[in-house]
Write a protein that holds these residues in place. Structure first.
Motif: not given
Length: 320
Positions: A45-51, A205-210, A252-261, A281-283
Motif C-alpha cells: 500500500l506504500g504505507y505499511c509493511n506485511l511480514n 480493480y484497485l491494484f498494488d502494482v509492485f 517513484s516514477y508516478f504521480d496522480d496524473n500518470s495514466t496508461c490506456s 496514490v503512490k503504488n
C-alpha cells in the motif's frame, strides 16, 4: 502477518521469491532448503509493511522455539502448501502432527491450503478434478477430526486455492488473502463499486502494482482473464517507466496524473473497450475496462476518479 509452511520441496521458497522478490519461475529451480524461519518484510500500500515468514519443513509445534512463537502470536494467515506432484500421505501426516496443533492455541489464524504445482500437463481434466476433490475432502476431514479429538468448539477457518508459480493463480490467491486481512477492504470495495457505477466501468480493480495483487474489486462477475490483462498493463507501465521514466523525489516514477490506456476488444460484448490504468496514490492504481464511448467523457471520469482518490487516501491514512 502471514506464515508459509509445507514439507520439504513443496515450493515455499519459490512462492515467496516469485510473488514478492520478482524472480522468474525458472530462477527458483535450485533454491536451497530453508533451515530456519525466514522473515520477509513486504511493502504494501506504500504505507505499511506485511511480514511474510517461511517456516522450514523441520518445524513442529511441539518443539516450537521462542522465535516461532513470536511469529505465530502475530499471525493472521497460515498458508499450507500441498505439493500435488509428490505423494500426499506424508504431507497429510506432517499437517496433522506439526501444523494442526497451532490452531488449538492460536484460534484467530485463518488457514489457507494451496493445492500447489497442479499444472502437470500429464493429467487429463477428469484426473485433475478428481485429485483436487480428494485433497479438498481429506484436508477438511483432518481439520474436523482434530477439532473433535481436542474438544475445540471454534471451527478452523479453512480456505482452498489452486496455485502455480507459472501462471496468475498464485497472484490471484494472494489478492484474496490481502483483501481478507486488510481492515478497510469493505470500505475500499464499496468505493470502487460506486466508482464503477458512476463511470460505467465494465470491470474495475484497485491494484498494488509492485506486488501485482488487487486490494479491492467491484462486484460484477470476475474472470481470470481479467487478471491477466491487468498484469500485462502493469508490466507495460513498469517496464516503460523503468527504462524512460524520471524518478520523483520519493523514488517513484508516478504521480496522480500518470495514466496508461490501451484499446481492446471487449470481454463483455461486441463493442470496443479501453483498458486503462490510473495511479491513485503512490503504488496503488485503478485498473478498469470501460466502453470506448464512456471513455470519451473525460471530465466525468476525471471528476469521479479524483473523488475516489481522496476517499482512498483518507482510508489509507490510518495505516501510516
Amino acid at each position: 502477518d502471514i506464515i508459509v509452511t509445507g514439507v520439504s520441496q513443496s515450493g515455499k521458497t519459490s512462492l515467496k521469491k516469485v510473488i514478492f522478490e520478482k524472480k522468474y519461475p525458472y530462477e527458483t529451480v535450485f533454491n536451497e532448503p530453508t533451515k530456519t524461519p525466514e522473515n520477509l518484510q513486504v511493502e504494501s500500500l506504500g504505507y505499511c509493511n506485511l511480514n511474510l515468514t517461511e517456516f522450514p519443513a523441520t518445524f513442529t509445534f511441539e518443539k516450537c522455539s521462542d522465535e516461532c512463537e513470536k511469529f505465530l502470536s502475530k499471525c493472521q494467515v497460515l498458508i499450507f502448501l500441498i505439493d500435488t506432484q509428490i505423494p500426499t500421505n506424508p504431507q497429510y501426516d506432517y499437517f496433522k502432527s506439526s501444523i494442526l496443533p497451532i490452531f488449538g492455541k492460536y484460534k484467530k489464524i485463518s488457514l489457507y491450503v494451496f493445492l500447489h504445482k497442479i499444472d502437470n500437463t500429464n493429467l487429463c481434466q477428469n484426473d485433475y478434478n478428481k485429485q483436487r476433490g480428494e485433497i479438498h475432502s481429506k484436508m477438511k476431514q483432518l481439520c474436523t477430526q482434530y477439532q473433535k479429538d481436542n474438544n475445540i468448539s471454534e471451527e478452523i477457518n479453512l480456505n482452498f486455492f489452486v496455485t502455480s508459480i507459472y501462471n496468475s493463480t498464485l497472484f490471484e490467491a494472494f489478492s484474496k488473502i490481502f483483501q481478507n486481512i486488510l481492515p478497510q477492504n469493505r470500505n475500499l470495495s464499496n468505493l470502487i463499486d460506486h466508482l464503477a457505477d458512476s463511470c460505467g466501468f465494465e470491470k474495475a480493480y484497485l491494484f498494488d502494482v509492485f506486488n501485482k495483487v488487487y486490494l479491492a474489486v467491484d462486484s460484477s462477475p470476475n474472470e481470470s482473464q481479467n487478471y491477466e490483462m491487468c498484469s500485462d498493463i502493469i508490466d507495460v507501465v513498469l517496464d516503460m517507466s523503468g527504462i524512460y521514466g524520471d524518478q520523483n523525489e520519493d523514488d517513484s516514477y508516478f504521480d496522480d496524473n500518470s495514466t496508461c490506456s490501451i484499446k481492446i476488444n471487449s470481454l463483455f460484448n461486441s463493442t470496443k473497450s479501453i483498458l486503462f490504468l490510473k495511479f491513485i496514490v503512490k503504488n496503488l492504481a485503478l485498473i478498469a475496462v470501460i466502453n470506448e464511448d464512456n471513455y470519451e467523457r473525460n471530465n466525468l471520469l476525471d471528476y469521479n476518479i479524483n473523488v475516489f482518490r481522496q476517499a482512498v487516501k483518507s482510508i489509507l491514512n490510518g495505516f501510516k
